[in-house]
Design a protein around this motif. Structure first.
Motif, PDB file in Angstrom:
ATOM      1  N   VAL A 183       0.851  -1.187   0.000  1.00 32.83           N
ATOM      2  CA  VAL A 183       0.000   0.000   0.000  1.00 32.83           C
ATOM      3  C   VAL A 183       0.887   1.238   0.000  1.00 32.83           C
ATOM      4  O   VAL A 183       1.794   1.354   0.829  1.00 32.83           O
ATOM      5  N   VAL A 184       0.649   2.112  -0.947  1.00 34.42           N
ATOM      6  CA  VAL A 184       1.496   3.292  -1.126  1.00 34.42           C
ATOM      7  C   VAL A 184       0.602   4.528  -1.222  1.00 34.42           C
ATOM      8  O   VAL A 184      -0.488   4.471  -1.793  1.00 34.42           O
ATOM      9  N   SER A 185       1.067   5.620  -0.668  1.00 40.27           N
ATOM     10  CA  SER A 185       0.320   6.875  -0.767  1.00 40.27           C
ATOM     11  C   SER A 185       0.306   7.359  -2.218  1.00 40.27           C
ATOM     12  O   SER A 185       1.314   7.307  -2.917  1.00 40.27           O
ATOM     13  N   LYS A 186      -0.861   7.846  -2.649  1.00 39.97           N
ATOM     14  CA  LYS A 186      -0.974   8.372  -4.007  1.00 39.97           C
ATOM     15  C   LYS A 186       0.023   9.484  -4.278  1.00 39.97           C
ATOM     16  O   LYS A 186       0.462   9.680  -5.405  1.00 39.97           O
ATOM     17  N   LEU A 233      -3.660   6.381 -12.063  1.00 44.79           N
ATOM     18  CA  LEU A 233      -3.800   5.356 -11.029  1.00 44.79           C
ATOM     19  C   LEU A 233      -5.171   4.706 -11.152  1.00 44.79           C
ATOM     20  O   LEU A 233      -6.159   5.186 -10.611  1.00 44.79           O
ATOM     21  N   GLU A 234      -5.216   3.611 -11.909  1.00 44.32           N
ATOM     22  CA  GLU A 234      -6.466   2.880 -12.111  1.00 44.32           C
ATOM     23  C   GLU A 234      -6.212   1.397 -11.915  1.00 44.32           C
ATOM     24  O   GLU A 234      -5.164   0.885 -12.297  1.00 44.32           O
ATOM     25  N   VAL A 235      -7.210   0.706 -11.357  1.00 39.63           N
ATOM     26  CA  VAL A 235      -7.085  -0.737 -11.144  1.00 39.63           C
ATOM     27  C   VAL A 235      -6.820  -1.428 -12.484  1.00 39.63           C
ATOM     28  O   VAL A 235      -7.485  -1.149 -13.477  1.00 39.63           O
ATOM     29  N   GLY A 236      -5.820  -2.307 -12.477  1.00 34.55           N
ATOM     30  CA  GLY A 236      -5.515  -3.093 -13.671  1.00 34.55           C
ATOM     31  C   GLY A 236      -4.375  -2.535 -14.504  1.00 34.55           C
ATOM     32  O   GLY A 236      -3.810  -3.252 -15.324  1.00 34.55           O
ATOM     33  N   GLU A 274      -6.814   7.878  -0.452  1.00 35.31           N
ATOM     34  CA  GLU A 274      -5.455   8.381  -0.212  1.00 35.31           C
ATOM     35  C   GLU A 274      -4.377   7.470  -0.783  1.00 35.31           C
ATOM     36  O   GLU A 274      -3.286   7.927  -1.120  1.00 35.31           O
ATOM     37  N   ASN A 275      -4.681   6.170  -0.825  1.00 37.68           N
ATOM     38  CA  ASN A 275      -3.658   5.172  -1.134  1.00 37.68           C
ATOM     39  C   ASN A 275      -4.025   4.307  -2.338  1.00 37.68           C
ATOM     40  O   ASN A 275      -5.192   4.182  -2.683  1.00 37.68           O
ATOM     41  N   VAL A 276      -2.984   3.700  -2.898  1.00 40.29           N
ATOM     42  CA  VAL A 276      -3.204   2.659  -3.894  1.00 40.29           C
ATOM     43  C   VAL A 276      -2.499   1.388  -3.425  1.00 40.29           C
ATOM     44  O   VAL A 276      -1.500   1.454  -2.699  1.00 40.29           O
ATOM     45  N   THR A 277      -3.043   0.241  -3.816  1.00 38.37           N
ATOM     46  CA  THR A 277      -2.395  -1.033  -3.513  1.00 38.37           C
ATOM     47  C   THR A 277      -1.720  -1.536  -4.773  1.00 38.37           C
ATOM     48  O   THR A 277      -2.349  -1.647  -5.829  1.00 38.37           O
ATOM     49  N   LEU A 278      -0.428  -1.820  -4.640  1.00 38.08           N
ATOM     50  CA  LEU A 278       0.353  -2.334  -5.757  1.00 38.08           C
ATOM     51  C   LEU A 278       0.567  -3.830  -5.574  1.00 38.08           C
ATOM     52  O   LEU A 278       0.848  -4.289  -4.471  1.00 38.08           O
ATOM     53  N   ASP A 279       0.432  -4.582  -6.650  1.00 34.30           N
ATOM     54  CA  ASP A 279       0.603  -6.033  -6.608  1.00 34.30           C
ATOM     55  C   ASP A 279       1.864  -6.390  -7.379  1.00 34.30           C
ATOM     56  O   ASP A 279       1.918  -6.223  -8.597  1.00 34.30           O
ATOM     57  N   PHE A 280       2.863  -6.892  -6.652  1.00 34.68           N
ATOM     58  CA  PHE A 280       4.146  -7.242  -7.277  1.00 34.68           C
ATOM     59  C   PHE A 280       4.219  -8.722  -7.662  1.00 34.68           C
ATOM     60  O   PHE A 280       5.268  -9.194  -8.072  1.00 34.68           O
TER      61      PHE A 280
END
Ligand code: ZN
Length: 161
Positions: free
Chosen positions: A78-81, A90-93, A116-122
């Protein structure tokens, strides 16, 4: 049983995910060549080629752990925008590549967008997915000393210098 190391292997292949969607194929292209034991293909591929005869075909399914690994919840971050430049959408997908500061390119997908945040999937996009392959073994032989030094297969199906 694992394939012997240092074999120059050439195959035609096509691969589907667990829902039957075609992911990739060498059809219409040059066949794929690789050297065994060098992690150039997923472990499940090498395990299934063991014992095949040249010219024969085989269909097999690799569980995720023999393909691109299990899906790892710890690879979510989870990272701050505000950490992203304004021009990054910043859009899902959507997927991007991050530089880790040591010259490595780390791809990720945006998996959730909150206020406030986005979740990044590595995770690798194919993590957690069993893969079904259709392969035809075109050739298999001992790799030459030069091929082992270069880390790729030479000749008709391989690398040209
Ligand atoms: Zn070479």
């Amino acid at each position: 049983m694992a394939l012997k190391v240092n074999q120059a292997v050439t195959i035609h292949y096509s691969v589907k995910d667990d829902k039957g969607n075609k992911i990739d194929s060498s059809e219409g292209n040059a066949p794929l060549s690789f050297i065994s034991g060098m992690q150039q293909v997923i472990p499940g591929m090498e395990n299934n080629i063991e014992g095949m005869l040249i010219g024969s075909k085989k269909t097999f399914t690799c569980p995720a752990e023999e393909a691109y690994g299990d899906y790892n919840e710890n690879a979510l971050q989870v990272v701050s925008k505000s950490e992203f430049p304004a021009e990054i959408k910043l859009e899902v997908g959507l997927s991007y590549v991050m530089n880790d500061g040591q010259g490595r390119q780390i791809p990720f997908v945006i998996s959730e967008v909150a206020e406030e945040n986005v979740t990044l999937d590595f995770n690798h996009p194919l993590a957690g997915i069993p893969l079904t392959f259709d392969i035809e073994l075109i050739d298999i032989r001992e790799a030459t000393k030069e091929e082992l030094e270069h880390g790729h297969v030479h000749g008709a199906h391989g690398h040209h210098h």
